[in-house]
Design an enzyme around this catalytic site. Sequence first.
Site, PDB file in Angstrom:
ATOM      1  N   CYS A  54       0.842  -1.210   0.000  1.00 31.77           N
ATOM      2  CA  CYS A  54       0.000   0.000   0.000  1.00 31.77           C
ATOM      3  C   CYS A  54       0.870   1.249   0.000  1.00 31.77           C
ATOM      4  CB  CYS A  54      -0.891  -0.019   1.239  1.00 31.77           C
ATOM      5  SG  CYS A  54      -1.865   1.481   1.447  1.00 31.77           S
ATOM      6  N   GLU A  69     -13.130  33.126   3.690  1.00 24.76           N
ATOM      7  CA  GLU A  69     -12.849  31.849   3.022  1.00 24.76           C
ATOM      8  C   GLU A  69     -13.182  32.015   1.542  1.00 24.76           C
ATOM      9  OE1 GLU A  69     -12.032  28.410   3.539  1.00 24.76           O
ATOM     10  OE2 GLU A  69     -12.790  28.179   1.519  1.00 24.76           O
ATOM     11  N   CYS A 113       0.940   4.720   3.429  1.00 28.73           N
ATOM     12  CA  CYS A 113       1.898   5.041   4.489  1.00 28.73           C
ATOM     13  C   CYS A 113       3.319   4.908   3.946  1.00 28.73           C
ATOM     14  CB  CYS A 113       1.733   4.088   5.671  1.00 28.73           C
ATOM     15  SG  CYS A 113       0.198   4.344   6.577  1.00 28.73           S
ATOM     16  N   CYS A 168      -0.135  23.100   6.851  1.00 27.57           N
ATOM     17  CA  CYS A 168       0.155  21.715   6.472  1.00 27.57           C
ATOM     18  C   CYS A 168       1.385  21.675   5.564  1.00 27.57           C
ATOM     19  CB  CYS A 168      -1.052  21.091   5.768  1.00 27.57           C
ATOM     20  SG  CYS A 168      -1.552  22.002   4.310  1.00 27.57           S
TER      21      CYS A 168
HETATM   22  C1  LIG Z   1      -6.309  23.937   5.258  1.00 28.08           C
HETATM   23  S1  LIG Z   1      -7.962  24.376   4.874  1.00 28.08           S
HETATM   24  C2  LIG Z   1      -8.457  25.041   6.427  1.00 28.08           C
HETATM   25  C3  LIG Z   1      -9.929  25.177   6.667  1.00 28.08           C
HETATM   26  C4  LIG Z   1     -10.347  25.413   8.112  1.00 28.08           C
HETATM   27  N1  LIG Z   1      -9.524  26.411   8.757  1.00 28.08           N
HETATM   28  C5  LIG Z   1     -10.356  24.113   8.891  1.00 28.08           C
HETATM   29  O1  LIG Z   1      -9.484  23.930   9.752  1.00 28.08           O
HETATM   30  O2  LIG Z   1     -11.246  23.293   8.690  1.00 28.08           O
HETATM   31  C6  LIG Z   1      -7.697  25.753   3.833  1.00 28.08           C
HETATM   32  C7  LIG Z   1      -8.928  26.494   3.408  1.00 28.08           C
HETATM   33  O3  LIG Z   1      -8.523  27.554   2.554  1.00 28.08           O
HETATM   34  C8  LIG Z   1      -9.496  27.725   1.543  1.00 28.08           C
HETATM   35  N2  LIG Z   1      -8.828  28.425   0.427  1.00 28.08           N
HETATM   36  C9  LIG Z   1      -8.010  27.890  -0.523  1.00 28.08           C
HETATM   37  N3  LIG Z   1      -7.562  28.861  -1.351  1.00 28.08           N
HETATM   38  C10 LIG Z   1      -8.114  30.032  -0.917  1.00 28.08           C
HETATM   39  C11 LIG Z   1      -8.010  31.374  -1.347  1.00 28.08           C
HETATM   40  N4  LIG Z   1      -7.264  31.721  -2.409  1.00 28.08           N
HETATM   41  N5  LIG Z   1      -8.705  32.329  -0.666  1.00 28.08           N
HETATM   42  C12 LIG Z   1      -9.456  31.990   0.402  1.00 28.08           C
HETATM   43  N6  LIG Z   1      -9.579  30.737   0.869  1.00 28.08           N
HETATM   44  C13 LIG Z   1      -8.919  29.754   0.212  1.00 28.08           C
HETATM   45  C14 LIG Z   1      -9.967  26.313   1.230  1.00 28.08           C
HETATM   46  O4  LIG Z   1     -11.253  26.325   0.654  1.00 28.08           O
HETATM   47  C15 LIG Z   1      -9.939  25.662   2.626  1.00 28.08           C
HETATM   48  O5  LIG Z   1     -11.179  25.768   3.261  1.00 28.08           O
END
Ligand SMILES: C[S@@+](CC[C@H](N)C(=O)[O-])C[C@H]1O[C@@H](n2cnc3c(N)ncnc32)[C@H](O)[C@@H]1O
Length: 408
Positions: free
Chosen positions: A68, A292, A71, A366
């Site tokens: 797999c 967002e 991992c 991340c």
């Molecule tokens: C790592 S996720 C975090 C979401 C939330 N904070 C959580 O912990 O559930 C990153 C978020 O950024 C949003 N995102 C990606 N590109 C973006 C942009 N250019 N402007 C605003 N939001 C964006 C995505 O839709 C996603 O919801």
Amino acid sequence: MPPAMATLTITRLGHQGDGIADGPVFVPRTLPGEVVEGDVAGGRMAAPRIITPSDQRIKAPCPHYRSCGGCALQHARDDFVTGWKHDIVRQALAAQGIEAPFRAPHITPLHSRRRATFTGRRLKTGALVGFHARASDVVTAVPDCLILHPELTAALPLLQDLTAREGSRKGELSLALTLSDAGLDLAVTGGKAPDGPRRANLGQWAGQAGLARLAWDGEVIAQEHPPFHNIGRARVTPPPGAFLQATKPAEAALQAAVADAVGTAGHIADLFAGCGTFAIPLAEHAEVHAVEGDGAMLAALDAGWRHATGLKRITTQTRDLFRNPILPEDLARFDAVVIDPPRAGADAQARALANSNVPVIAAVSCNPVTFARDAKSLIQGGYRLNWVQLVDQFRFSPHVELAAQFLR
Ligand SMILES: C[S@@+](CC[C@H](N)C(=O)[O-])C[C@H]1O[C@@H](n2cnc3c(N)ncnc32)[C@H](O)[C@@H]1O
């Protein structure tokens, strides 16, 4: 060039978790200090024989590990993997000239992964559902996977059944399965979008299978009941396939780190807010402005907040924070900012924050490389990186998640 037999010593691990020997030669599933032997082709020893094993090597606990690709690091002790992930963050920061104290890490438990994307392929008889082997189109079934929540594992036969009905022997289905607090939420992409009678049959199938919701290419085909998630005091039903933190324990660890970082702030901006993972719990004590890019996620957040009790005001704004970051003068009304961008980081927004007077920033990331780049912008603007915490929600994988506090 034909493969050449070689004996090599592994000197370090690369960012995908592969061992690297001088050359460089990439040797999968090996550890620093190990002496390995095998054929080398194209800078890679694909099937090494371990001549001298590391004292950090263990027998991989998962029966699927050999085949797999889900991992990459089950052959090493847990402490080694945690230390390696700390080093990745430290090195990314050091490359930008930054040092920071680390808090004790959160290591997510086994069997806690609440969302996973499987591959489904129809066979001559039946179907195969699982994860791809690494860099390969071979699919491995994972009935004894160590990371999946037991309710996801228990649903694998359902996914097989669906793939046998709707999949093809040429293409693959992508099956994103999420365990909500109201049952399983399945978002399928690929294959032929169901229409007419096929769609009606699928709706019936989803009901019999006991799914809370079935979506295909983003369109809801069947919803027995809303697949909600309890986030703080609200119930939120995300759009199909929407982002959520991968495990509940890690989500709780990130929420605790963010709450600790913002302290008693009364007006908070939550940037890249998703469906409200941070905004909703923070609204127990503060007014929150959630920003967002995905309007459907914010609509889910807003609906959850409207039906909840005991929360302060949450306002929402759909905005592309890459192209249109919130400017320093508009940040002036907040006494804390939470920022949790995707892997690309938040270059433009971090630069705007660097010129703001917001006293505290809680950052979640991340991707240590973009985190460190954005941290440098903030530090050049007068912030101090007060602490970093590893939140290892992708056990056995090379992915790194972290939370951090910046103070002005
Ligand atoms: C790592 S996720 C975090 C979401 C939330 N904070 C959580 O912990 O559930 C990153 C978020 O950024 C949003 N995102 C990606 N590109 C973006 C942009 N250019 N402007 C605003 N939001 C964006 C995505 O839709 C996603 O919801």
